[in-house]
Design an enzyme around this catalytic site. Sequence first.
Site, PDB file in Angstrom:
ATOM      1  N   ARG A  45      -6.357   1.569   1.961  1.00  0.00           N
ATOM      2  CA  ARG A  45      -6.847   0.727   3.062  1.00  0.00           C
ATOM      3  C   ARG A  45      -7.516  -0.543   2.533  1.00  0.00           C
ATOM      4  O   ARG A  45      -7.411  -1.604   3.145  1.00  0.00           O
ATOM      5  CB  ARG A  45      -7.808   1.517   3.955  1.00  0.00           C
ATOM      6  CG  ARG A  45      -8.198   0.721   5.179  1.00  0.00           C
ATOM      7  CD  ARG A  45      -8.497   1.604   6.344  1.00  0.00           C
ATOM      8  NE  ARG A  45      -8.927   0.812   7.480  1.00  0.00           N
ATOM      9  CZ  ARG A  45      -8.907   1.252   8.731  1.00  0.00           C
ATOM     10  NH1 ARG A  45      -8.470   2.447   8.993  1.00  0.00           N
ATOM     11  NH2 ARG A  45      -9.319   0.484   9.723  1.00  0.00           N
ATOM     12  N   HIS A  48      -4.706  -2.792   1.548  1.00  0.00           N
ATOM     13  CA  HIS A  48      -4.108  -3.276   2.800  1.00  0.00           C
ATOM     14  C   HIS A  48      -4.937  -4.421   3.392  1.00  0.00           C
ATOM     15  O   HIS A  48      -4.398  -5.442   3.829  1.00  0.00           O
ATOM     16  CB  HIS A  48      -4.015  -2.116   3.795  1.00  0.00           C
ATOM     17  CG  HIS A  48      -3.816  -2.504   5.228  1.00  0.00           C
ATOM     18  ND1 HIS A  48      -2.581  -2.869   5.733  1.00  0.00           N
ATOM     19  CD2 HIS A  48      -4.690  -2.607   6.259  1.00  0.00           C
ATOM     20  CE1 HIS A  48      -2.716  -3.170   7.021  1.00  0.00           C
ATOM     21  NE2 HIS A  48      -3.981  -3.017   7.367  1.00  0.00           N
TER      22      HIS A  48
END
Lengths: 209, 209
Positions: A45, A48
Site C-alpha cells: 500500500r 501504491h
Amino acid sequence: MKTTFMGASTKQGYEIAAKSREIVRSLIDEKTKNLTPEERSIVERIVHSTADPEYADITKMSGDFVEKGLEAISKGKDILTDISMVKAGINKYSGNINCYINDERAIKLAKDQEITRAAAAMELAACDGFEGVVVIGNAPTALWKVMELVETGSMNVKAVVGVPVGFVGAAESKKALHETSIPNLVTEGPKGGTPVAVAAVNSLINIIR
Amino acid sequence: MKTTFMGASTKQGYEIAAKSREIVRSLIDEKTKNLTPEERSIVERIVHSTADPEYADITKMSGDFVEKGLEAISKGKDILTDISMVKAGINKYSGNINCYINDERAIKLAKDQEITRAAAAMELAACDGFEGVVVIGNAPTALWKVMELVETGSMNVKAVVGVPVGFVGAAESKKALHETSIPNLVTEGPKGGTPVAVAAVNSLINIIR
C-alpha cells in the site's frame, strides 16, 4: 464484501486500485517475500500510494508492529497525528483521530519551551491522557518528543508509525525509534511523509475491517 | 519579516527549514539552473517536502504556470483540490479552498455516471461556478475530467497543479495536461502525490505573501 479497497469506493476506482496493486506486486514481489502477509500488504500500500518502489527497500517494521498496531486499532484506541494532512488522510477509522498542531495550547507551549509546534503537540497529547497509535509523517522533532515521553513514562503509546521526511534529522529520528522497544514502522533515510504514514495506518485499519 | 518559512512558524522550525533548504539547493543546483527564481523556488520546496531529489528532474511547468498561478492566487481566486488531504496541507491561503470528494452530490453523481468520485467532484465544482486554480495530488480521473471540462468551456481554470500519483493512468494524464494550453505544473511518470501538490501551491502562496 468490503465497501472500499485501497481507498476506492466506486467500480471505476476499485478497478484502478486493483490494477495498481497488481503492478505494485510485480515490482516488489522479490523484495517482500520474507514478510508476513500483513506486513507485505502494508508495504504494497505504501508503494501504491507513492508510486515509488524504493519504499519496499526502506520500510522497516519491528517484529511486533503489526500485532500491537492491530490490537490498538481493533480496540478503537486513539490515533494521534503530527500534522492535519496526515489526519485528513485517515478516513475510515471509527475511533478518534487527534491532531494538536493548530491547538492554541500547542502554539503557546512551543513558544514557552522553545520547541517546535509539532513537538509541543505531542506533549499536549500526553497531558490529555493519550493512549493509542502515534502517526508521524512530517516532523522529526515530534518523533523525538514521543520517544522522550515514552521513556519517562509520560505517554501510553501502543505503536508508532514514524516516517518523518526531510534532510535534517528525519533519518536519525527514525533510526532511533527503530532501536527502541516501541512497536514501530519506519522508513530508512530522509524519505517518508504524509502518504507513507497514511498508507501504513489505512492498511492496518483495512486489515481489521 | 514573513511569519512562516516553508511551513515553519517557530525559531526551531525555521532553523530546520533553512538548513533543509540549503541541503536541497546543494543537491539540485545544477538541475535547476535554467529555471526562473520562482520556478526554482517551487522545485526546491517539492524536493524539501519529499526528500526526493528526483523531483528536480521530473517536475515540469508550462512557461506561463508561475505567472497565471500567481495572478489567480494574488486575486484570491478559489483553489479546488481533488482530495481532503491536499486541502489540509494548504494552510496559509486567505481565499477559499474547496474539495467536493465527500460531498453527497459527488457520491451520487459518481454512481449515476459510473465515474470515480474524484472525477464527479470536479464536475460538481464546475457546476458550482468554480474559477481558479485546480490542485490534483491523487486521482488521474479527476485530471482527465478537468481537461474535458476546460475543453468544452464548462470550467474556468486559471492554472492546474496536476500531480496525480500511481501506476495506472497517472503518467498519461499528466503528459496530456502538459500538452494542453492550460497553465500547468506536472511531474513526469508515476510519481507525484499530496506532498508534491501541496508544496507547489504553498510555494506560490508564499511568493505573494
